[in-house]
Scaffold this motif. Structure first.
Motif, PDB file in Angstrom:
ATOM      1  N   CYS A 115     -48.290 -21.430 -22.654  1.00 30.02           N
ATOM      2  CA  CYS A 115     -49.204 -20.292 -22.815  1.00 30.02           C
ATOM      3  C   CYS A 115     -48.444 -18.972 -22.838  1.00 30.02           C
ATOM      4  CB  CYS A 115     -50.230 -20.279 -21.694  1.00 30.02           C
ATOM      5  SG  CYS A 115     -51.284 -21.746 -21.644  1.00 30.02           S
ATOM      6  N   ALA A 116     -47.199 -18.975 -22.356  1.00 29.32           N
ATOM      7  CA  ALA A 116     -46.405 -17.741 -22.324  1.00 29.32           C
ATOM      8  C   ALA A 116     -45.491 -17.611 -23.534  1.00 29.32           C
ATOM      9  CB  ALA A 116     -45.567 -17.696 -21.047  1.00 29.32           C
ATOM     10  N   ARG A 117     -45.663 -18.450 -24.529  1.00 26.48           N
ATOM     11  CA  ARG A 117     -44.811 -18.357 -25.710  1.00 26.48           C
ATOM     12  C   ARG A 117     -45.092 -17.085 -26.511  1.00 26.48           C
ATOM     13  NH1 ARG A 117     -44.320 -22.774 -30.689  1.00 26.48           N
ATOM     14  NH2 ARG A 117     -42.950 -21.484 -31.985  1.00 26.48           N
ATOM     15  N   CYS A 118     -46.351 -16.705 -26.584  1.00 24.57           N
ATOM     16  CA  CYS A 118     -46.735 -15.555 -27.414  1.00 24.57           C
ATOM     17  C   CYS A 118     -47.006 -14.301 -26.591  1.00 24.57           C
ATOM     18  CB  CYS A 118     -47.966 -15.889 -28.244  1.00 24.57           C
ATOM     19  SG  CYS A 118     -47.772 -17.333 -29.305  1.00 24.57           S
ATOM     20  N   HIS A 119     -47.250 -14.454 -25.295  1.00 20.85           N
ATOM     21  CA  HIS A 119     -47.595 -13.330 -24.427  1.00 20.85           C
ATOM     22  C   HIS A 119     -47.431 -13.787 -22.995  1.00 20.85           C
ATOM     23  CE1 HIS A 119     -51.237 -15.640 -23.906  1.00 20.85           C
ATOM     24  NE2 HIS A 119     -51.445 -15.583 -25.214  1.00 20.85           N
ATOM     25  N   ASP A 120     -47.504 -12.845 -22.050  1.00 20.30           N
ATOM     26  CA  ASP A 120     -47.477 -13.250 -20.650  1.00 20.30           C
ATOM     27  C   ASP A 120     -48.635 -14.201 -20.384  1.00 20.30           C
ATOM     28  OD1 ASP A 120     -45.329 -11.600 -20.306  1.00 20.30           O
ATOM     29  OD2 ASP A 120     -46.430 -10.002 -19.253  1.00 20.30           O
TER      30      ASP A 120
ATOM     31  N   LYS B  99     -44.015 -15.028 -17.186  1.00 20.67           N
ATOM     32  CA  LYS B  99     -43.886 -13.973 -18.184  1.00 20.67           C
ATOM     33  C   LYS B  99     -43.410 -14.563 -19.518  1.00 20.67           C
ATOM     34  CE  LYS B  99     -44.790 -10.670 -15.198  1.00 20.67           C
ATOM     35  NZ  LYS B  99     -46.060  -9.914 -15.283  1.00 20.67           N
ATOM     36  N   GLN B 100     -43.727 -13.857 -20.601  1.00 23.97           N
ATOM     37  CA  GLN B 100     -43.253 -14.306 -21.910  1.00 23.97           C
ATOM     38  C   GLN B 100     -41.733 -14.340 -21.931  1.00 23.97           C
ATOM     39  OE1 GLN B 100     -44.009 -11.746 -25.272  1.00 23.97           O
ATOM     40  NE2 GLN B 100     -43.784 -13.409 -26.754  1.00 23.97           N
ATOM     41  N   LYS B 101     -41.107 -13.346 -21.339  1.00 18.46           N
ATOM     42  CA  LYS B 101     -39.645 -13.326 -21.300  1.00 18.46           C
ATOM     43  C   LYS B 101     -39.110 -14.569 -20.606  1.00 18.46           C
ATOM     44  CE  LYS B 101     -35.692 -10.603 -19.673  1.00 18.46           C
ATOM     45  NZ  LYS B 101     -35.252  -9.344 -19.011  1.00 18.46           N
ATOM     46  N   GLU B 102     -39.797 -15.033 -19.562  1.00 14.53           N
ATOM     47  CA  GLU B 102     -39.334 -16.202 -18.824  1.00 14.53           C
ATOM     48  C   GLU B 102     -39.453 -17.473 -19.668  1.00 14.53           C
ATOM     49  OE1 GLU B 102     -40.283 -14.712 -14.283  1.00 14.53           O
ATOM     50  OE2 GLU B 102     -41.862 -15.707 -15.434  1.00 14.53           O
ATOM     51  N   PHE B 103     -40.466 -17.522 -20.547  1.00 15.59           N
ATOM     52  CA  PHE B 103     -40.554 -18.660 -21.460  1.00 15.59           C
ATOM     53  C   PHE B 103     -39.290 -18.744 -22.300  1.00 15.59           C
ATOM     54  CE2 PHE B 103     -41.371 -20.586 -25.548  1.00 15.59           C
ATOM     55  CZ  PHE B 103     -42.097 -21.720 -25.232  1.00 15.59           C
TER      56      PHE B 103
ATOM     57  N   LEU C 169     -39.465 -13.975 -28.875  1.00 12.37           N
ATOM     58  CA  LEU C 169     -40.074 -13.966 -30.208  1.00 12.37           C
ATOM     59  C   LEU C 169     -41.447 -13.327 -30.109  1.00 12.37           C
ATOM     60  CD1 LEU C 169     -39.030 -17.521 -31.469  1.00 12.37           C
ATOM     61  CD2 LEU C 169     -37.884 -15.325 -31.834  1.00 12.37           C
ATOM     62  N   ASN C 170     -41.577 -12.161 -30.676  1.00  6.41           N
ATOM     63  CA  ASN C 170     -42.835 -11.424 -30.606  1.00  6.41           C
ATOM     64  C   ASN C 170     -43.963 -12.254 -31.203  1.00  6.41           C
ATOM     65  OD1 ASN C 170     -41.621  -9.086 -29.445  1.00  6.41           O
ATOM     66  ND2 ASN C 170     -40.859  -8.523 -31.471  1.00  6.41           N
ATOM     67  N   ARG C 171     -45.012 -12.414 -30.435  1.00  2.00           N
ATOM     68  CA  ARG C 171     -46.168 -13.237 -30.806  1.00  2.00           C
ATOM     69  C   ARG C 171     -45.770 -14.677 -31.111  1.00  2.00           C
ATOM     70  NH1 ARG C 171     -50.751 -10.486 -31.614  1.00  2.00           N
ATOM     71  NH2 ARG C 171     -51.631 -12.151 -32.906  1.00  2.00           N
ATOM     72  N   GLY C 172     -44.592 -15.079 -30.622  1.00  2.00           N
ATOM     73  CA  GLY C 172     -44.138 -16.456 -30.815  1.00  2.00           C
ATOM     74  C   GLY C 172     -43.614 -16.756 -32.195  1.00  2.00           C
ATOM     75  N   ALA C 173     -43.482 -15.746 -33.059  1.00  2.00           N
ATOM     76  CA  ALA C 173     -43.087 -15.963 -34.456  1.00  2.00           C
ATOM     77  C   ALA C 173     -41.572 -16.118 -34.572  1.00  2.00           C
ATOM     78  CB  ALA C 173     -43.557 -14.804 -35.318  1.00  2.00           C
ATOM     79  N   TYR C 174     -41.146 -17.157 -35.278  1.00  2.00           N
ATOM     80  CA  TYR C 174     -39.718 -17.461 -35.395  1.00  2.00           C
ATOM     81  C   TYR C 174     -38.929 -16.331 -36.035  1.00  2.00           C
ATOM     82  CZ  TYR C 174     -40.076 -18.151 -40.440  1.00  2.00           C
ATOM     83  OH  TYR C 174     -40.252 -17.954 -41.783  1.00  2.00           O
ATOM     84  N   ASP C 175     -39.584 -15.539 -36.902  1.00  2.00           N
ATOM     85  CA  ASP C 175     -38.892 -14.494 -37.667  1.00  2.00           C
ATOM     86  C   ASP C 175     -39.159 -13.092 -37.130  1.00  2.00           C
ATOM     87  OD1 ASP C 175     -41.541 -14.481 -38.339  1.00  2.00           O
ATOM     88  OD2 ASP C 175     -41.227 -14.367 -40.508  1.00  2.00           O
ATOM     89  N   ASN C 176     -39.569 -13.006 -35.854  1.00  2.00           N
ATOM     90  CA  ASN C 176     -39.873 -11.693 -35.282  1.00  2.00           C
ATOM     91  C   ASN C 176     -39.200 -11.560 -33.921  1.00  2.00           C
ATOM     92  OD1 ASN C 176     -40.958  -9.188 -34.788  1.00  2.00           O
ATOM     93  ND2 ASN C 176     -43.076  -9.891 -34.598  1.00  2.00           N
ATOM     94  N   PRO C 177     -37.853 -11.530 -33.897  1.00  2.00           N
ATOM     95  CA  PRO C 177     -37.144 -11.476 -32.615  1.00  2.00           C
ATOM     96  C   PRO C 177     -37.261 -10.121 -31.949  1.00  2.00           C
ATOM     97  CG  PRO C 177     -35.582 -11.296 -34.424  1.00  2.00           C
ATOM     98  CD  PRO C 177     -36.929 -11.564 -35.044  1.00  2.00           C
ATOM     99  N   GLY C 178     -37.310 -10.151 -30.624  1.00  2.00           N
ATOM    100  CA  GLY C 178     -37.358  -8.930 -29.835  1.00  2.00           C
ATOM    101  C   GLY C 178     -36.158  -8.842 -28.919  1.00  2.00           C
ATOM    102  N   GLU C 179     -36.411  -8.717 -27.630  1.00  2.00           N
ATOM    103  CA  GLU C 179     -35.350  -8.552 -26.648  1.00  2.00           C
ATOM    104  C   GLU C 179     -34.478  -9.799 -26.559  1.00  2.00           C
ATOM    105  OE1 GLU C 179     -34.932  -7.981 -21.765  1.00  2.00           O
ATOM    106  OE2 GLU C 179     -36.900  -7.981 -22.734  1.00  2.00           O
TER     107      GLU C 179
END
Length: 791
Positions: free
Chosen positions: A365-370, A377-381, A744-754
């Protein structure tokens, strides 16, 4: 389920430990499964015991049990974890938010003072403009019971509790029961207590026939035999039932039965799960699990080897097989997918499965958001993701068979046969080696005899399926006497002096139709060889492919001076294409050899110019499906009229095996065997010496030497074929260069974040120092967490 991992506790006994006693009671009594499961939960988590329930009725209020459900149902929509839907800064999903200062000396919750708590004022108000939740939100007013629970909780000190899953269970007091003679163990008290609350009484004990049937089905999944039933009925000793249990625990069927649930949790399957659901082989991991249960493997070992067996020092084959736990996920061979998208899916699957099986957490459940409810947290995922992100794998896989990385996983019987074959090969090699002095002596005598004999020549014959010397008896583009090249006045192919005798002269229109031959498929090794004299930089040398651009089949081409191989199922997404880095000079003769090992990878292709291996550039490397041949083998044509060869072609050879480098070096030699034999041994090149030796062994050596050599080669071939039949299993493996991991922002493979590094959720204890922040360290941490959770 989190389980113990002390050395004396085995994986199978650990997994059944929490249910064994209640299961035994079930064998004696007709109790429903859900009552027993409920009793076990009550016995494990004190907050859920009947005693605790009775406490709540007289005023003991617990946050997780009594208050959190109200907040989640009535308040979280506007004051909860979802930042997007939160209406104010006030939050009731965190302790910090719930007790925050609202300004003007107000707080939503004032411990011990409900009348000073803004929450109580709002939820109890009859004014619609004041009441919470507000009428416009579509939520009804809290019931009197709910309001009183919140008031009482605040009055009792508003003790906050962390997530219930992270509170260590407390051993509860045994509940009082009316029938004090019925319980035989502590769990029985909880079962009977609930039965008495419901006005029920236990069913009578099962008879011995029913008892042995139940326990045999429960432990092996199979009914008892008549002989087993009779033996149990005749055994009147006090420990008769215990002996049945011991016998069943020793049965191989026991491991199979116990493994079923584990295989389900690990998403085990011998097909890939997408589109055509192609067959793959993971059953050797299944056998490892069954064997682990039957051998009573310690649970810590069971954990570490499945999580990171490949990373253990000097890892054994079985330890590597164990790591297949995290290669059981679905894999996609569907044409047109984005490989990286599905590679990310595979890694995410590992995170979710590992967390569910070993931690009991739904971290997915934390893949796309906390996580909306659990403290993840999403970061922890993605920190967990980083542990599993280093496998050298691709997102697009084979439709059939296993995808790298994999290892051979022979059974015990296959291992024994391999050892037997190896022993026979060693004996055959020793026998042939012992004949080397005689071989050398007889070869020297044969070489001397060639001086007085007619000219002798030889070329590689092993695996040869086609040989076109192109000496003038073939015609181009004709079938049964009818021209098949439109606009060509006559279909006769001109022949000119060639590299060896005569050669076919190709004018960019004519070609040779060789018929329905050389139909190799994508898992068949083969080799193509020819002398070519190109007068244009592009054109087909030979092919068995559809005669239009990007057709299905295989072909060897000249493209802008480079030699190129195509093996194509579908141009856009299923095929293998590569070319040489160097170009061939026009208007001169070159010998070209291509070899393919049938392993479906560009790495298995070699191309030689005049016996010299060439550096290759891989253009496409996704050969995942078999080829359907619709058109004949052609010389000088393939993939369309615009791709006809211009120049001369001579000595076309096709082999049903991948020629060795030494064999490839022999093919372009123009000197006859007689001419090479006339040279001093020291003056011969390696290829010349090999041609002489190969010819002698193939055709002129003494019969007993030929027989010894054939025996050795046949045994090697038998072993190779047998080895190819041995199953593989996909395993975990670490890349030499670790991948970077990003949120991955919103869990998208092509949208990397931190960018993140490996780590475990903050709600849980950290990895100990010195363990290594990698998958092996995580594996050790998991089994330690299991031990602490159950201690």
């Amino acid at each position: 389920m989190l389980l113990t991992s002390t050395p004396e506790v085995s994986c199978n006994r650990t997994i059944i430990l929490l249910t064994l006693r209640s299961t035994m009671r079930l064998l004696f009594h007709h109790l429903s499964t859900h009552l027993i499961f409920t009793a076990i939960i009550w016995a494990t988590f004190a907050g859920l015991t009947p005693a605790a329930q009775r406490d709540s009725r007289v005023g003991a209020v617990e946050f997780n049990r009594d208050i959190l459900p109200i907040l989640s149902d009535k308040c979280f929509a506007c004051h909860g974890p979802d930042k997007a839907s939160r209406k104010t800064a006030l939050r009731f999903d965190t302790e910090e938010g719930a007790f925050a200062d609202l300004g003007d000396g107000r707080s939503a919750i004032v411990r011990g003072e409900p009348d000073k708590s803004e929450m109580v004022r709002r939820i109890a108000s009859d004014e619609e403009a004041v009441r919470m939740p507000p009428p416009y939100a579509g939520q009804p007013k809290l019931s009197d019971r709910e309001i009183n629970l919140i008031r009482l909780w605040i009055e009792q000190g508003a003790k906050w509790q962390k997530h219930w899953a992270f509170i260590s269970p407390r051993r509860p007091q045994l509940p009082q029961v009316k029938n004090r003679h019925w319980p035989r163990n502590p769990i029985d008290h909880f079962i009977l207590s609930h039965l008495e609350q419901e006005g029920l009484t236990p069913s009578p004990e099962a008879d011995r026939n029913t008892l042995i049937r139940r326990v045999t089905l429960d432990l092996t999944g199979l009914p008892p035999t008549l002989a087993e039933v009779d033996a149990f009925l005749k055994d009147k000793s006090p420990n008769a039932f215990e002996r049945v249990i011991d016998r069943l625990l020793q049965s191989p069927r026991y491991g199979e039965r116990l493994a079923v649930r584990w295989l389900d949790a690990a998403r085990y399957a011998d097909t890939n799960g997408y589109q055509s659901d192609g067959v793959r082989n993971m059953w050797r991991w299944r056998d490892w699990v069954i064997d682990a249960f039957n051998r009573n493997m310690p649970f810590d070992q069971f954990t570490i080897e499945q999580m990171a067996g490949d990373m253990l020092p000097n890892a054994t084959r079985d330890q590597k097989i164990a790591s297949a736990f995290n290669r059981n996920h679905r894999t996609n061979a569907e044409g047109g997918i984005v490989p990286e998208e599905f590679r990310v899916e595979y890694v995410a699957d590992r995170v979710q499965t590992t967390s569910t099986v070993w931690l009991g957490l739904t971290v997915g459940c934390a893949r796309c958001h906390d996580h909306k409810y659990d403290p993840i947290k999403q970061k922890e995922f993605y920190q967990l993701f980083a542990y599993f992100n280093n496998v050298p794998e691709k997102g697009l896989v084979y439709n059939f068979g296993n995808e790298e990385p994999f290892i051979k996983a022979p059974t015990a019987e296959q291992e024994a046969k391999l050892k037997d074959l190896d022993k026979k090969i060693v004996a055959a090699e020793q026998k042939f080696t012992a004949l080397q002095p005689e071989l050398a002596k007889t070869q020297r005598a044969w070489e001397e005899s060639l001086r007085q004999a007619p000219t002798v020549d030889w070329s590689v014959r092993d695996g040869l399926v086609l040989h076109y010397p192109l000496e003038g008896f073939l015609v181009a583009g004709c079938h049964e006497g009818r021209p098949v090249i439109g606009g060509t006045p006559d279909c006769e192919l001109p022949f000119v002096p060639g590299k060896v005798g005569r050669a076919g002269s190709f004018d960019g229109k004519r070609f040779i139709d060789a018929g329905e031959v050389a139909g190799f498929n994508y898992q068949d090794p083969f080799s193509l060889a020819a002398w070519i004299y190109p007068t244009a930089s592009s054109g087909a040398i030979m092919s068995r492919i559809e005669d239009f651009p990007q057709g299905e089949g295989y072909g060897l081409y000249l493209k802008d001076g480079k030699v190129r191989l195509h093996i194509t199922k579908r141009w856009t997404d299923i095929g293998l294409r590569l070319e040489t880095a160097n170009t061939l000079e026009l208007n001169r003769w070159h010998h070209v050899v291509m070899t393919y090992d049938g392993k479906r990878k560009a790495a298995g292709v070699r191309i030689y110019f005049d016996a010299e291996p060439q550096k290759l550039t891989v253009l496409f490397d996704e050969l995942t499906w078999m080829i359907d041949y619709r058109q004949p083998f052609r010389i000088g044509a393939g993939e369309g009229p615009e791709n006809r060869f211009q120049g001369y072609i001579d000595e076309v050879r096709v082999y049903s095996k991948a020629l060795s480098p030494d064999e490839a070096a022999v093919l372009p030699l123009l000197e006859t065997v007689t001419e090479i034999a006339a040279l001093p041994a020291a003056a011969r090149s390696r290829a010349q010496a090999n041609k002489l030796a190969f010819c002698f062994l193939d055709q002129h050596a003494p019969k007993h030497i030929q027989a010894a050599r054939c025996e050795m080669l046949e045994l090697r071939e038998e072993r190779e074929k047998f080895y190819e039949s041995i199953p593989t299993v996909m395993v975990m493996q670490e890349s030499e260069r670790p991948r970077n991991t990003f949120v991955l922002n919103r869990g998208a493979y092509d949208n990397p974040g931190e960018k993140v590094t490996p780590g475990v959720p903050a709600i849980l204890p950290p990895l100990p120092q010195g363990w290594g922040n990698n998958r092996l360290g995580l594996a050790r941490w998991l089994q330690i967490r299991s031990r602490h959770a159950s201690s």
